[in-house]
Design an enzyme around this catalytic site. Structure first.
Site, PDB file in Angstrom:
ATOM      1  CD  GLU A 150      -3.678  -6.029   2.747  1.00  0.00           C
ATOM      2  OE1 GLU A 150      -4.528  -5.363   3.367  1.00  0.00           O
ATOM      3  OE2 GLU A 150      -2.459  -5.791   2.780  1.00  0.00           O
ATOM      4  CD  GLU A 168      -2.968  -1.088   2.295  1.00  0.00           C
ATOM      5  OE1 GLU A 168      -2.684  -0.498   3.341  1.00  0.00           O
ATOM      6  OE2 GLU A 168      -4.068  -1.644   2.100  1.00  0.00           O
TER       7      GLU A 168
HETATM    8  C1  BGP Z   1      -4.295  -2.761   5.053  1.00  0.00           C
HETATM    9  C2  BGP Z   1      -2.958  -3.254   5.486  1.00  0.00           C
HETATM   10  C3  BGP Z   1      -2.934  -4.462   6.316  1.00  0.00           C
HETATM   11  C4  BGP Z   1      -4.181  -4.731   7.120  1.00  0.00           C
HETATM   12  C5  BGP Z   1      -5.462  -4.297   6.484  1.00  0.00           C
HETATM   13  C6  BGP Z   1      -6.674  -4.289   7.388  1.00  0.00           C
HETATM   14  O1  BGP Z   1      -4.276  -1.382   5.031  1.00  0.00           O
HETATM   15  O2  BGP Z   1      -2.113  -3.515   4.373  1.00  0.00           O
HETATM   16  O3  BGP Z   1      -1.745  -4.489   7.011  1.00  0.00           O
HETATM   17  O4  BGP Z   1      -4.066  -4.584   8.446  1.00  0.00           O
HETATM   18  O5  BGP Z   1      -5.369  -3.042   5.893  1.00  0.00           O
HETATM   19  O6  BGP Z   1      -6.678  -3.148   8.178  1.00  0.00           O
HETATM   20  P1  BGP Z   1      -6.880  -3.167   9.732  1.00  0.00           P
HETATM   21  O7  BGP Z   1      -5.896  -4.141  10.258  1.00  0.00           O
HETATM   22  O8  BGP Z   1      -6.612  -1.799  10.177  1.00  0.00           O
HETATM   23  O9  BGP Z   1      -8.275  -3.587   9.965  1.00  0.00           O
END
Ligand code: BGP
Length: 486
Positions: A382, A184
């Site tokens: 993701e 990201e």
């Molecule tokens: C993205 C990241 C991850 C992950 C995901 C979910 O931004 O690449 O590392 O954590 O989001 O977000 P969160 O963990 O804040 O719910």
């Protein structure tokens, strides 16, 4: 409208995704150096620190640092990979912790114990026929480099990153084919410390800092792509963005234009990583911020960007976003202050328990925008639902809400493949095993198909338990997506 067939490509890479700092734990074991995320505590100051608005470069008393133990993947990886294999994973996305390899970020000799750990992880994956997909830098800037250089503000970060890349490319060239340079990358704009080790000094010109740091990461990414291709001619190396199309709140031209501009904030990075040059609007943006392009772009940089274009475009997708040019409407409907992306609430969508809006069709819309723009294979690395799970009296976890979320998103993705014709390499569900939330630092915000017994106070046996979604996903993979309709 044509009807979607029940087909995913036969070589589709089904799997799950994690990140070192959110699952490994063992933060000070076997020579690992301290990294940015290790000093980001859970609790009320997390957001401020993640955004670079408050400095915390060491671990302090009275704070809880969730990365220190996380789910202790470091000592459970064999058990965890066996569970992934049981689900039928074809692919496992993970990141390497930079400071396990180079504890100070730029050491001349890599740490053998760190190298050996990931070698064993990759060999374990290969044992089951699982293709590793490796993120080189997932929210992971070595603390020593932040102290020395101020993180990615400084151009010398490029050489340190390349040193790290060389070490891992050489060591894992026969084990890893798919690589991502930065997780990201656009997060640098929103969570500057978490994304790029940046802490803003009082009165510092934030725009200048962000554009400068972004350029350094883009040069580092391009050089890494070139180096990867030299060392591993068969490797595929991609960029990755936190995606999610901005919708205009109304059809007023002002709102439509605002959505275009907001999308550009994020495309800024991938436009350069894919096309090898700054888009005209991006150059104008930098100039309009009062910055001389020559202060940022050095001689030879344009050639480096051109020579280091990526092979595929990876992205995370959790939700679409929504915006308006009208400040009053924005203020009235804005998502709560802690949201990572400034966005207004879309009245047509439902929310998760954490206020993330659920929009399966948005995944298809976003994939189309990315493919129209880049014409490169896409990889959904993701997607998933963060929710509170409950262990029932029978010891089971009935997470039908997660199944529902994933099912709808996968059907939408299948439509992008079958109706729109977009080449999608694979789908790795985020946090396939419960792990620490990046934004909140909580354990209770769970994404996994595998439950991990650990709570927000750090208590728990770390026992792994299969949720209902585990069996559901296993079937989806076994039928190559055909079971989705059932
Ligand atoms: C993205 C990241 C991850 C992950 C995901 C979910 O931004 O690449 O590392 O954590 O989001 O977000 P969160 O963990 O804040 O719910």
């Amino acid at each position: 409208m044509s009807k979607s067939k029940n087909l995913f490509p036969s070589n589709f890479l089904w799997g799950g995704a994690t990140a070192a700092n959110q699952c490994e734990g063992a933060f000070d074991v076997d020579g690992r150096g301290l990294s940015s995320v290790d000093t980001i505590p859970s609790g009320s100051e997390r957001m401020k620190i993640s955004r670079g608005e408050k400095e915390m470069l060491s671990c302090q008393n009275g704070y809880d640092y969730p990365s220190h133990e996380a789910i202790d993947f470091y000592h459970h990886y064999k058990e965890d990979i066996a569970l992934f294999a049981e689900m039928g994973f074809k692919c496992f996305r993970l990141s390497i912790a930079w400071t396990r390899i180079l504890p100070n970020g730029d050491d001349d000799t890599p740490n053998e114990k760190g190298l050996a750990f990931y070698q064993s992880v990759f060999e374990e994956c290969r044992k089951y026929g699982i293709e590793p997909l490796v993120t080189i830098d997932h929210f992971d800037t070595p603390i020593e480099l932040i102290k020395k250089y101020g993180g990615w503000k400084d151009r010398r970060m490029i050489d340190a990153y390349l040193k790290y890349c060389r070490a891992i490319f050489k060591r894992y060239k026969n084990l890893v084919k798919y690589w991502i340079t930065f997780n990201e990358i656009n997060m640098l704009l929103h969570m500057s410390y978490m994304g790029a080790g940046i802490i803003f000094a009082d009165g510092e010109d934030k725009e200048r800092v962000k554009y400068t740091a972004a350029h350094h990461e883009l040069i580092a990414s391009a050089k890494a792509v070139k180096l990867a291709h030299e060392i591993m001619p068969d490797a595929k190396i991609g960029c990755m963005l936190a995606a999610g199309q901005f919708y205009p709140y109304t059809c007023s031209p002002e709102d439509v234009h605002d959505a275009l501009e907001k999308d550009r904030d994020n495309y800024f990075f991938t436009d350069i990583q894919v096309r090898g040059k700054y888009p005209v609007w991006a150059l104008k943006r930098i100039e309009n911020a009062g910055i001389n392009l020559t202060d940022i772009i050095a001689d030879g940089d344009r050639e480096i960007l051109e020579d280091g274009t990526v092979d595929f475009v990876a992205f995370s997708y959790y939700s679409s976003r929504c915006t308006t040019a009208d400040p009053e409407i924005f203020a009235k409907h804005a998502k709560p202050g802690n949201a990572v992306f400034r966005s207004v609430i879309n009245p047509y969508l439902k929310n998760t328990e954490w206020g993330w809006q659920i929009d399966p069709l948005g995944l298809r819309i976003t994939a189309n925008s990315l493919y129209d723009r880049y014409n490169k294979p896409l990889f959904v690395v993701e997607n998933g639902l963060g929710a509170v799970d409950k262990i029932e009296d029978d010891g089971k976890i009935h997470d039908d809400y997660r199944i529902d979320y994933l099912k709808k998103h996968l059907i939408s993705l299948r439509d992008a493949i079958n109706i729109d014709g977009i080449p999608i390499i694979g789908f790795t569900a985020w946090g396939c095993i419960d792990l620490v939330s990046a934004s909140s630092g909580e354990m209770k915000k769970r994404y996994g198909m595998i439950y991990v017994d650990k709570d927000d106070n750090g208590k728990g046996s770390l026992k792994r338990i299969r949720k209902d979604s585990f069996y559901w996903y296993k079937k989806v993979i076994a039928t190559n997506g055909e079971s989705l309709e059932i």
